[in-house]
Scaffold this active site. Structure first.
Site, short mmCIF file in Angstrom:
data_model
loop_
_atom_site.label_atom_id
_atom_site.label_comp_id
_atom_site.label_asym_id
_atom_site.label_seq_id
_atom_site.Cartn_x
_atom_site.Cartn_y
_atom_site.Cartn_z
CD GLU A 458 -0.40 -8.36 1.02
OE1 GLU A 458 -0.23 -7.82 -0.09
OE2 GLU A 458 -1.52 -8.68 1.46
CG HIS A 528 -1.44 1.50 -2.55
ND1 HIS A 528 -2.72 1.53 -2.06
CD2 HIS A 528 -1.32 0.32 -3.23
CE1 HIS A 528 -3.36 0.43 -2.44
NE2 HIS A 528 -2.52 -0.32 -3.15
#
Length: 732
Positions: A458, A528
Site C-alpha cells: 500500500e 480489517h
C-alpha cells in the site's frame, strides 16, 4: 547428497571507473559546464552554512558540500522534461536540475552567472530562508525545494519518502508515451526503507523509467552503514527486483555522468528502471557548519582523506591536464560563484539596526502571516459548470440496482468520459471486480493499463498514485481493500498526499481519489474493520465523502473525480448488497462540498441527529422506534472545509440539541472533533452537551458477540435518543 546448482540474478551489476581516455574523449563544453555547476553549488552551500551559523536559517541546514559530484554528474544529461525528486539533503540535487533548465546550452566559464541564473539562485536561497520570493513562498524551506517548470518535483524530508512518488511520476511519463525519465535521489540510510524497496519492485514490474540514485555518504546521521546492513554496496538492492545497477565513485563527476548516460539510455528505450550508487562524502555533519569529527563519530584523518578527493578539484585537475583550464581561469570560476552568492545574500539580509555585530533577514521579505492556511486545498471552483441538480423521485424513470454495482457503474461512466482516470489496487482487475465487485467489468472495458492490479504494498502503490496525480495528466483512483491498511501507507497518505499542496506553496494539484470500505460486522477483526473518517478529518489537505445510498454515491464520486484535491471515498459493506433505486439514465450530477452538501432526511424539532454511511439508516429506524421528533441530517461531505455548516447551523438553532451517530471506536471517532467544533460555533444555542453514539473503545473483535458489543447499530441510537430526551425532560 542433494544436487546444488549456483543461481544468479542474470541482471547486470557493474562498477564503473573513468580512465584518462574517458576524460580526453569528454566534450570540453560538458566539462566546463560540470565545473561551473560544481562551483555554483559549492558557493551556494557555503552561503547557506554562513547564514546558518548566524542563526538566520530557521530549521536544519543539511549541507551537500562534498557530495556535489553525484548530483551534478547525474543531472547533466537530463532535459527540462525529465524529472528529479530529492532527499532532505537536496540543495545540490535541486540546483543541478534547475541550473540545467535555466542554461540548457551549458555554462560559459568566463561569464558564469547570467542575470536569469542569478535570479534562480536567489529564489532558491529565499526558499531555504522561508521568504515570500522563494519557489514555494517560503513554506517548503530547505527540505522541500520544488520548481515544476524545471522538472524539480520536490525534495522530501521523509527518509525514502520520495521514492514511491518518483515511481508515479515515471509512470505518468510512460503512460503519456514520452521518452522522459525520472531520477529519485536518496541516501544510504534510505536504502533499507520499505517504501524504497516497494518502489523498486513496482518500477521493475511495470517497467517504469525511473532511476534510483543512491548517494552513499557512509553515514545516516552518525551511524555508519556497516552498522545497519550486511552489504554496504547499496546498488545490490536492485538485483532482487531484476534492476541493473551501476556503482561509481561519486567524487568523480564524469564517472557519474557516464553511468547515468548508460542508465538513461536503458530507461528511455522502455527497458525499465535502473539503480545508480555514487560513493560520496559530506564534508560536514548531518546538519550545520561543523564537521562530523566534532561529534566524535568520524575521525579527522578520514575527513581529510575524503577532502583530498574533492570533486571540484578532480574536475579542475583533469581539465588542466587537457589544457582546457589554467590556475587563473579556475580561480575566476570560483570568484564568480562566490561573488554571485555574496550579492544574493545582500539582497536578502541586512545589518541589524540594534546590533552592529549581527545581521537579520530583511523584514519586508517575510511571507504574510495571514496566508498561513492558504493553499491547504483548492476552492472547488473546478466544479462550476457541472450539473448540481440532484435526481428527484418524480423527475425521471427509475431502476433497481445493488449499491456495489452502482460503484462500478459510476467509475465506468467517468472513465468513459475522462481517459485520464486510472484505477489501481489489489485484485481490482480480477475476481469479477475485486474482492467486493466494485470494479466489475472495468478491466474488460478499459484494459489493464487503466485498471491496474498492484502488489500488496500500500505504501508503494499509493505513493505511486500520488506521483501520478501530481504530474497533472492523470487522475488515479486507488482502492485500499480495507480502511485499516491506511496505516501501512500512512507516510504517503498523510505526510505526502495530504500536505503537498500547502507544503509547496500551492504549486501542485493532487487530483487523487482513495476508495476504501468500513467492514464492521463482517467478522474480520481488529485490523480489517475500522472507520477512517475520524483519522482523516484531523489531517490537513484531505476531503472526505461518505454516501448512504447509490444516488448520492454517484454524485459524490463525480465531484471527487472533478476536484483537484485528494478525496477519501468511504463505503460500507452493509450497503454493498442493499437494493437501491436510481434514475434509469446516466448519473452525471455532482454533490459539491460546502453549502448544500448535507441533506435533511427527516425534519424534526427535538434534536438534530448527524450521521453518515449505513448509520443514517440505523438512525432513521431508531427515531421511528422512540417517537422522538428528531431532524436527521445525512452529512455526505465530512471534512472540516467541505462540511455544510449552513444546514447544520440552521437545524441546531431550531432543535437546540445535537446527537452525532457513528458506528466505530469512540477514541478515533469522527464525532469527537465534530462535537468540539459544534460546541465552539453553537454553544449559545445548545440546551445540553453534544451527545454521541459510537462503538466501544476497543476495535471490533473476531467473536460475533464481542464484535456486536463493540459497534453501534439501531439499539445504541435508541438509547442515545432516550438520554437526550430525558435530559430536557421529554417535552419541548
Amino acid at each position: 547428497m542433494p544436487n546444488r546448482e549456483p543461481l544468479s540474478t542474470g541482471v547486470e551489476w557493474v562498477e564503473l571507473r573513468t580512465t584518462d581516455d574517458d576524460w580526453a574523449a569528454a566534450d570540453p563544453a560538458l566539462l566546463a559546464t560540470m565545473l561551473g555547476q560544481l562551483h555554483l553549488v559549492r558557493a551556494f552551500e557555503e552561503a547557506v552554512l554562513e547564514l546558518a551559523a548566524e542563526g538566520l536559517v530557521h530549521g536544519p541546514a543539511h549541507s551537500s558540500i562534498g557530495q556535489e559530484g553525484g548530483a551534478v554528474g547525474s543531472a547533466l544529461g537530463l532535459t527540462s522534461a525529465d524529472a528529479v525528486s530529492g532527499s532532505h539533503r537536496g540543495h545540490h540535487q535541486f540546483l543541478a536540475k534547475v541550473i540545467g533548465h535555466v542554461c540548457p546550452d551549458g555554462l560559459d566559464l568566463a561569464n558564469l552567472v547570467t542575470p536569469e541564473l542569478q535570479a534562480v539562485l536567489q529564489r532558491s536561497l529565499a526558499e531555504i530562508l522561508g521568504l515570500a520570493q522563494g519557489f514555494s513562498g517560503g513554506r517548503g524551506g530547505s527540505m522541500h525545494l520544488q520548481w515544476l517548470e524545471a522538472g524539480a518535483l520536490g525534495t522530501n524530508a521523509i527518509v525514502g519518502g520520495g521514492a514511491p512518488m518518483a515511481a508515479g511520476a515515471a509512470w505518468a511519463r510512460k503512460l503519456a508515451g514520452t521518452r522522459d525519465v525520472t531520477v529519485n535521489y536518496f541516501g544510504d540510510g534510505s536504502s533499507q526503507i520499505g517504501s524504497v524497496l516497494e518502489s523498486m519492485n513496482l518500477a521493475a514490474a511495470w517497467k517504469l523509467p525511473v532511476a534510483f540514485f543512491i548517494e552513499n555518504n557512509l553515514y545516516a546521521v552518525s551511524t555508519h552503514a556497516s552498522e545497519v546492513t550486511a552489504d554496504t554496496r547499496f546498488s545490490v538492492r536492485g538485483q532482487g527486483f531484476g534492476i541493473p545497477g551501476w556503482r561509481v565513485d561519486g567524487m568523480d563527476p564524469l564517472a557519474v555522468h557516464l553511468a547515468m548516460t548508460e542508465a538513461t539510455e536503458r530507461m528511455r528505450s522502455g527497458e525499465g528502471p535502473a539503480v545508480v550508487e555514487a560513493e560520496v562524502y559530506r564534508f560536514f555533519h548531518q546538519n550545520g557548519p561543523f564537521p562530523g569529527s566534532a561529534f566524535g563519530y568520524r575521525t579527522k584523518d578520514e575527513e581529510q582523506e575524503w577532502r583530498r578527493r574533492d570533486p571540484l578539484e578532480r574536475v579542475a585537475t583533469e581539465m588542466r591536464k587537457l589544457g582546457q583550464l589554467d590556475d587563473d581561469a579556475a580561480k575566476a570560476v570560483r570568484d564568480q560563484a562566490v561573488s554571485a552568492m555574496r550579492e544574493i545574500v545582500a539582497e536578502l539580509v541586512e545589518q541589524h539596526p540594534d546590533d552592529a555585530d549581527r545581521r537579520r533577514i530583511r523584514p519586508e521579505l517575510w511571507p504574510d502571516p495571514a496566508n498561513v492556511d492558504a493553499g491547504l486545498r483548492g476552492d472547488a471552483s473546478e466544479l462550476e459548470g457541472l450539473d448540481h441538480t440532484e435526481p428527484a423521485a418524480d423527475s425521471c424513470e427509475w431502476r433497481d440496482v445493488k449499491f456495489v454495482d452502482s460503484i462500478a457503474e459510476t467509475l465506468g461512466r467517468r472513465m468513459e468520459q475522462d481517459d485520464r482516470i486510472v484505477v489501481l489496487g489489489e485484485d481490482v482487475q480480477h475476481l469479477g471486480g475485486g474482492t467486493n465487485g466494485a470494479t466489475k467489468g472495468l478491466v474488460e472495458r478499459f484494459g489493464p493499463e487503466r485498471v491496474v492490479g498492484t502488489p500488496i504494498s500500500e505504501n508503494g502503490f499509493f505513493g505511486a498514485a500520488t506521483g501520478l496525480a501530481t504530474d497533472g495528466r492523470y487522475r488515479p483512483v486507488v482502492e485500499f481493500m480495507y480502511a485499516d491498511f491506511m496505516w501501512v501507507a500512512a507516510d504517503q497518505v498523510f505526510n505526502q498526499a495530504g500536505k503537498i499542496r500547502h507544503m509547496f506553496g500551492d504549486n501542485n494539484t493532487v487530483p487523487l481519489v482513495l476508495r476504501t470500505k468500513v467492514a464492521m460486522g463482517s467478522g474480520y477483526g481488529q485490523q480489517h474493520l475500522m472507520d477512517p473518517a475520524g483519522i482523516f478529518a484531523t489531517q490537513p489537505g484531505w476531503r472526505i465523502v461518505a454516501a448512504s445510498n447509490a444516488v448520492d454515491y454517484a454524485g459524490l464520486m463525480n465531484a471527487a473525480l472533478a476536484l483537484e484535491d485528494p478525496v477519501l471515498v468511504i463505503e460500507h459493506v452493509d450497503l454493498y448488497g442493499r437494493k437501491e433505486r436510481v434514475p434509469a439514465g446516466n448519473l452525471d450530477h455532482v454533490i459539491a462540498p460546502g453549502d448544500g452538501a448535507a441533506v435533511v432526511r427527516r425534519e424534526g424539532s427535538d434534536v438534530t441527529v448527524l450521521s453518515y454511511l449505513s448509520m443514517v439508516h440505523h438512525a432513521a429506524e431508531a427515531i421511528e422506534q422512540t417517537g422522538v421528533d428528531a431532524e436527521l441530517i445525512d452529512l455526505r461531505w465530512l471534512d472540516r472545509a467541505s462540511l455544510d455548516w449552513a444546514t447544520l447551523g440552521e437545524s441546531i438553532k431550531k432543535t437546540n440539541n445535537v446527537l452525532i451517530v457513528e458506528q466505530g471506536a469512540r477514541g478515533a471517532g469522527y464525532g469527537a472533533w465534530l462535537a468540539d467544533e459544534i460546541q465552539r460555533r453553537y454553544f449559545d444555542y445548545l440546551d445540553q452537551p453534544v451527545e454521541r453514539v459510537t462503538g466501544s473503545h476497543a476495535s471490533p473483535a473476531i467473536s460475533k458477540v464481542l464484535e456486536r458489543a463493540s459497534i453501534a447499530k439501531t439499539e445504541e441510537v435508541v438509547d442515545a435518543l432516550e438520554r437526550v430526551r430525558d435530559a430536557w425532560g421529554g417535552t419541548k
